[in-house]
Design a protein around this motif. Sequence first.
Motif, PDB file in Angstrom:
ATOM      1  N   GLU B 361       0.821  -1.214   0.000  1.00 12.39           N
ATOM      2  CA  GLU B 361       0.000   0.000   0.000  1.00 12.39           C
ATOM      3  C   GLU B 361       0.845   1.249   0.000  1.00 12.39           C
ATOM      4  N   LYS B 362       2.095   1.065   0.465  1.00 10.59           N
ATOM      5  CA  LYS B 362       2.994   2.222   0.506  1.00 10.59           C
ATOM      6  C   LYS B 362       4.356   1.824  -0.041  1.00 10.59           C
ATOM      7  N   TRP B 363       5.037   2.800  -0.651  1.00 13.07           N
ATOM      8  CA  TRP B 363       6.378   2.519  -1.174  1.00 13.07           C
ATOM      9  C   TRP B 363       7.340   2.170  -0.045  1.00 13.07           C
ATOM     10  N   GLU B 364       7.078   2.733   1.141  1.00 12.01           N
ATOM     11  CA  GLU B 364       7.954   2.453   2.282  1.00 12.01           C
ATOM     12  C   GLU B 364       7.929   0.954   2.620  1.00 12.01           C
ATOM     13  N   SER B 365       6.734   0.348   2.532  1.00 11.75           N
ATOM     14  CA  SER B 365       6.637  -1.080   2.828  1.00 11.75           C
ATOM     15  C   SER B 365       7.390  -1.896   1.777  1.00 11.75           C
ATOM     16  N   ALA B 366       7.292  -1.442   0.522  1.00 12.61           N
ATOM     17  CA  ALA B 366       8.035  -2.132  -0.547  1.00 12.61           C
ATOM     18  C   ALA B 366       9.534  -2.026  -0.272  1.00 12.61           C
ATOM     19  N   ALA B 367       9.945  -0.842   0.174  1.00  7.65           N
ATOM     20  CA  ALA B 367      11.368  -0.633   0.470  1.00  7.65           C
ATOM     21  C   ALA B 367      11.825  -1.546   1.601  1.00  7.65           C
ATOM     22  N   GLU B 368      10.943  -1.736   2.590  1.00  8.17           N
ATOM     23  CA  GLU B 368      11.273  -2.647   3.693  1.00  8.17           C
ATOM     24  C   GLU B 368      11.503  -4.069   3.166  1.00  8.17           C
ATOM     25  N   GLU B 369      10.627  -4.480   2.265  1.00  6.37           N
ATOM     26  CA  GLU B 369      10.738  -5.828   1.695  1.00  6.37           C
ATOM     27  C   GLU B 369      12.044  -5.953   0.881  1.00  6.37           C
ATOM     28  N   ARG B 370      12.374  -4.879   0.179  1.00  6.53           N
ATOM     29  CA  ARG B 370      13.598  -4.896  -0.627  1.00  6.53           C
ATOM     30  C   ARG B 370      14.813  -5.133   0.258  1.00  6.53           C
ATOM     31  N   LYS B 371      14.762  -4.570   1.461  1.00  5.76           N
ATOM     32  CA  LYS B 371      15.890  -4.738   2.388  1.00  5.76           C
ATOM     33  C   LYS B 371      16.086  -6.187   2.797  1.00  5.76           C
ATOM     34  N   ARG B 372      15.017  -6.982   2.710  1.00  5.64           N
ATOM     35  CA  ARG B 372      15.113  -8.395   3.094  1.00  5.64           C
ATOM     36  C   ARG B 372      15.620  -9.275   1.951  1.00  5.64           C
ATOM     37  N   SER B 373      15.963  -8.623   0.812  1.00  2.58           N
ATOM     38  CA  SER B 373      16.328  -9.392  -0.385  1.00  2.58           C
ATOM     39  C   SER B 373      17.469 -10.365  -0.142  1.00  2.58           C
ATOM     40  N   ARG B 374      18.550  -9.852   0.472  1.00  2.00           N
ATOM     41  CA  ARG B 374      19.721 -10.722   0.599  1.00  2.00           C
ATOM     42  C   ARG B 374      19.417 -11.967   1.434  1.00  2.00           C
ATOM     43  N   GLU B 375      18.635 -11.782   2.501  1.00  2.00           N
ATOM     44  CA  GLU B 375      18.338 -12.961   3.318  1.00  2.00           C
ATOM     45  C   GLU B 375      17.431 -13.938   2.580  1.00  2.00           C
ATOM     46  N   LYS B 376      16.646 -13.405   1.620  1.00  2.00           N
ATOM     47  CA  LYS B 376      15.797 -14.296   0.822  1.00  2.00           C
ATOM     48  C   LYS B 376      16.520 -14.813  -0.414  1.00  2.00           C
ATOM     49  N   ARG B 377      17.813 -14.511  -0.503  1.00  2.00           N
ATOM     50  CA  ARG B 377      18.625 -14.931  -1.647  1.00  2.00           C
ATOM     51  C   ARG B 377      18.135 -14.332  -2.959  1.00  2.00           C
ATOM     52  N   SER B 378      17.587 -13.142  -2.890  1.00  2.00           N
ATOM     53  CA  SER B 378      17.207 -12.476  -4.129  1.00  2.00           C
ATOM     54  C   SER B 378      18.087 -11.242  -4.276  1.00  2.00           C
ATOM     55  N   GLU B 379      18.064 -10.613  -5.449  1.00  2.00           N
ATOM     56  CA  GLU B 379      18.912  -9.442  -5.636  1.00  2.00           C
ATOM     57  C   GLU B 379      18.097  -8.159  -5.722  1.00  2.00           C
ATOM     58  N   GLY B 380      16.888  -8.209  -5.137  1.00  2.00           N
ATOM     59  CA  GLY B 380      16.080  -7.006  -5.115  1.00  2.00           C
ATOM     60  C   GLY B 380      14.649  -7.342  -5.468  1.00  2.00           C
ATOM     61  N   LEU B 381      13.924  -6.335  -5.933  1.00  2.00           N
ATOM     62  CA  LEU B 381      12.523  -6.559  -6.277  1.00  2.00           C
ATOM     63  C   LEU B 381      12.282  -6.327  -7.754  1.00  2.00           C
ATOM     64  N   MET B 382      11.282  -7.037  -8.278  1.00  2.00           N
ATOM     65  CA  MET B 382      10.747  -6.766  -9.606  1.00  2.00           C
ATOM     66  C   MET B 382       9.413  -6.054  -9.396  1.00  2.00           C
ATOM     67  N   ILE B 383       9.156  -5.058 -10.235  1.00  2.00           N
ATOM     68  CA  ILE B 383       7.901  -4.330 -10.131  1.00  2.00           C
ATOM     69  C   ILE B 383       7.203  -4.445 -11.483  1.00  2.00           C
ATOM     70  N   LYS B 384       6.019  -5.056 -11.498  1.00  2.00           N
ATOM     71  CA  LYS B 384       5.336  -5.275 -12.777  1.00  2.00           C
ATOM     72  C   LYS B 384       3.946  -4.663 -12.737  1.00  2.00           C
ATOM     73  N   ARG B 385       3.600  -3.963 -13.772  1.00  2.00           N
ATOM     74  CA  ARG B 385       2.262  -3.375 -13.851  1.00  2.00           C
ATOM     75  C   ARG B 385       1.244  -4.506 -13.987  1.00  2.00           C
ATOM     76  N   ILE B 386       0.182  -4.466 -13.175  1.00  2.00           N
ATOM     77  CA  ILE B 386      -0.700  -5.633 -13.119  1.00  2.00           C
ATOM     78  C   ILE B 386      -1.435  -5.889 -14.428  1.00  2.00           C
ATOM     79  N   ASP B 387      -1.622  -4.847 -15.249  1.00  2.00           N
ATOM     80  CA  ASP B 387      -2.331  -5.105 -16.508  1.00  2.00           C
ATOM     81  C   ASP B 387      -1.369  -5.140 -17.713  1.00  2.00           C
ATOM     82  N   SER B 388      -0.076  -5.383 -17.439  1.00  2.00           N
ATOM     83  CA  SER B 388       0.887  -5.326 -18.556  1.00  2.00           C
ATOM     84  C   SER B 388       0.851  -6.598 -19.386  1.00  2.00           C
TER      85      SER B 388
END
Lengths: 340, 530
Positions: B361-388
Motif C-alpha cells: 500500500e505504501k512505497w515504504e513497505s516495498a522498500a522494507e521488503e527490498r531490504k530483506r532481499s539478501r536474506e531471501k537470496r534475491s537481488e532485489g525486487l521486480m515491479i510489474k504493472r498488473i495489466d501489462s
Amino acid sequence: MKHPLLVFNEKGIYCQQADVYIDAWRAVDKCIVTHGHSDHSRWGHKRYITHRRNVPIIKHRLGDITVTPKEWNETFTINGVTFSLHPAGHITGSSQVRVEYKGEVWVFTGDYKVEDDGLAETFEPIKCQTFITECTFGLPAFKWEPQADVFTDINNWWATNKAEARTSVLFGYSLGKAQRLIKHLDTSIGKIYTHGAVEKMTQVIRAEYDLPPTELITRDSKKEDIAGNIVIAPPSAHGGIWIRKMLPYVTATASGWMAFRGARRRRAMDKGFVLSDHADWDGLLSAIKETGCEKVITTHGYTDIFSRYLREELGYDARTEKTQYEGELNEIETEKEEEA
Amino acid sequence: MKHFAKLIRTIDSTNKTNEKVNALAEYFNIANDSDKLWAIAILSHRRPKRPVNTTLLREWATEQSGIPLWLFEESYHIVGDLAETIALILPKTTKESDKSLSQVIAEIISLREMDDASKKAYLHENWMNMSYYERFIFNKIITGGFRIGVSQKLMTRALSKSTGIDEDILAYKLMGDWTPVSTTYTQLIEEENPSDYLSKPYPFYLAYAVEDGFQESMGEISNWSFEHKWDGIRAQVILRNNEVFVWSRGEELVTDKYPEFQRFLDHIPNGTVLDGEILPFPDGRIGDFRDLQTRIGRKNISKNLLAKTPVILVAYDLLEWQGEDIRNKPFSFRRKILDAMIAKLNSESIGLFLSSTMRFEKWESAAEERKRSREKRSEGLMIKRIDSSYQVGRKKGDWWKWKVDPFTIDAVLTYAMRGHGRRANLYTDYTFGLWDNGELVTFAKAYSGLTDKELREIDAWIKKNTLERFGPVRSVTPHHVFEIAFEGIAKSSRHKSGVATRFPRILRWRRDKKIDEANTLSDLKDLIPK
C-alpha cells in the motif's frame, strides 16, 4: 669510455660538448627545436634555435622568445660540434637535427614522415652512424595508403554528406594536420570553415605557404551558410556545445590511430580516415636503412617492440631512451590542446 | 562478399543507428537468398564452427607477413582483435574477392575437413585475393564472435524494413537453433510452418532498472505487483507435443543441461510455456549463483553433480496456455492461471516453485521488503504493472527492476592491462588489492564504471607510473584508491584472497583517499553472509 655525443638526461636530449639541448622538455639555456608541436617546443628556454619557417609558429605559440632562425643544410658550429637542420616532412618547418663531432655523425629525427604531403618540406635521408628515431607507429599493423587515395576518400565523404544536406566536421590537430587537410580539400565541393584554434594557426602558416581560403566560424556565422560545407576543428572541439551550430553534421577524425577500429569507436566518431604525419612501419624501416647507420635509439611510440625488432631481425645496435614526446597521441587521447 | 564488405564498411562509418538500419535494409534488398540467410545468421551469432585453431591462424598469418611471431603477438595485444590484427599485418593487396558471402562460408565450413597443409594453402591464397574489409570479415567469420556494432535487434529492424514483416514476428522467427544449413531463407523468414514452432520460445521481455526517485512517476502503487528478483538463469520451459524444451535468455537451447525439468511432462499439460528463473537448490534451499556455474559449463551432467547441485525453476509468468499465446493478456490474468495451475500440483516435489507476488500500500513497505532481499537470496525486487502484456525485448514502462544496493569496498589499484576493442591501446582493465598485514592482496579485477575522461587520465598516469611490464600487463605504483562495487561475495579456495566477488566494477574514483585509507581484506571478509 668516451662520452656519447648526445645523452638523454632529465631535461632533454643534451650535447655536452656544445652545451646545447635538442627538444628539451624542461627549461634550458640553449635549445634546438625540431618543430612547433608543444611536446617538442616547450616554453621557457633562454634561447631557441630552429628553422626559419618554424619561427612564426613557435612565436605564435610561445610569445616573445629569443630565437635564431636557420636555413635547411646551413651548418653552425658550437665548441667544435657542427649542427645542421634538414627537412623531416612531419609538418611545415619541421626539421631533423644533424650533429657532427670529430667525424662522428648523429641524427635526431624529431617527428617525421617519409611520404611527400605536398605541403611540408619533404623528408631528407641523412647519412649517420647513430640515428635517433621516433616510432609512434612502429608496429607492422600500421601501413598507410598513399595520400592521394586518402584524400579521394575524404573528398568523396564530403561530397556525399553535402548531397545529403549535412555538414562535414573533420577533426585534426590544429598545427600540421589541419593545414594538410585544408591544402588538399577539393574546394569545388564547397567552402572550408575553421574552428578558432585552426584558423589562427592557418593564418600564421599562410604567410609562407599557399593554402586555399578558409573562413572562421564566429558567433555571427549563420547556420545556413555553414550547412553542407566542411569544418576543420581540433579534436578537443568534439563533444562541446560549439559543434551544435553545425547540425545536422557528420564527424570524422584524420589520424594514424584510425587504422584501429577500436580507436575510432572510442572517440564516438562516425568516420575515421587513416592519415598521419608520422612514418608508418615501412616508412620507419626505409628511413633507418637509408641513413646507413649502425646504432638506432628509439624515443617515443612503440619503442621497446620496435627496437627489439631492429636488434633481433635486422641486426642493428638498437635501444630505447625514455623521453616525454607524445607522438600523435594528443590527436586522439587527450583533451589538452592549447588555445592557440 | 563485395556487398557484405561494403555493408560492414558503411556500418563502420557511422555512429547513427538509423543509417546502420538503412544500410542493412539496403543489403537485404539486393542480396540473394542464401547470402541474406548467412548475413542474418552471422549477425545473430550463428557462425560456422571454427575450422582452424587460432594458434595456427596466427602462425600462418605471421608467415605470410614475414614478421616474427612475437611481433605478431605484441601487435595483437595492442590492436585487441585477432581478425583485425591479421587483416592489418598481412601484405597489402588491391584485389577484391569475386566470391559470394555464402560461397566463402561454404568454403570455410568445408575447410574443417581438410588437412593442415591444405588449410594453410587455402588461407594464404584467399587472404591475398581480398580487400582489407573482406579480409577482416573473412577472419571474423573464421575466428567467431562477429561483434561489429550491430545488435540482433537492429538487424531485425532492418529485415523488417526490407521485408515488410512485423519486427516482433521476425524476432520470433529468428529464435531457436536453426542454422543456414538446416533451413532456407524462404522457410525461415517467408513461410508459415507450424511444425517449426514446436520448440520455439518467445522473445523474452526484459525490465529496465529504476532510477532514483522513480516512485514519484509510478502513479498508484495499487497498479503494481511486486516479486523478488531471483539471481539465476532466465529461462523459458516449453511443454509441447509431449516434449520439454528449455531455453536460456541467450537464445540457447539448454534442455540437456537441466534434465530435472523432464519431470514436468507428467504433471503439466502440453501447450504450456513458463517464464522463470533456473536456480541452484543444494540442501533443499536456494544456493549461490556460483553453484549454478558448475552446471552452466557442463555438457554431460553426471549423477554426482545432479545430486550435489540440483536446480529448480521459479516460475513467474505464463506465456502460452492450452496451446494459445496469451502474452497479450494482462499480467494479472496470466498469473491467475499460473498460480492456479501450480497450486493444483505438488509442484515443489518436481522442482517447480512459484515466484510469489506481493502487493503493497505504501512505497515504504516495498522498500522494507527490498531490504530483506539478501536474506531471501534475491537481488532485489521486480515491479510489474498488473495489466501489462508480455512484451518483446527491453521496453520501458511496465516492468522494472529495483535491485539492492551493491556491496562496496575501497581498494588500491595495483595492476593495469590494455583493453580490447573500443578500448584497445588504453589501459582500462584494472586489478585491485586490499591491505593484509601491510601488503596489498589482489581481490578483484574490474574495468567498467569510469567516464572516458577519467579513463584517459588514469591511462596517462599508468603509462608514467609503471613499475614492471608483463606483456600487456603493467604493475603500477600503489597510489590511487577506487570504490569497488560488487553483487555477491563468497569464500573461495581458488582465489589468493580467499574471497570471490561477483560482477565487481568501479563505482567511483576516490581521489580524496590515500592508499592507507583503503579497506583491508578482513573488512571484505566481514561482508560474507554467515
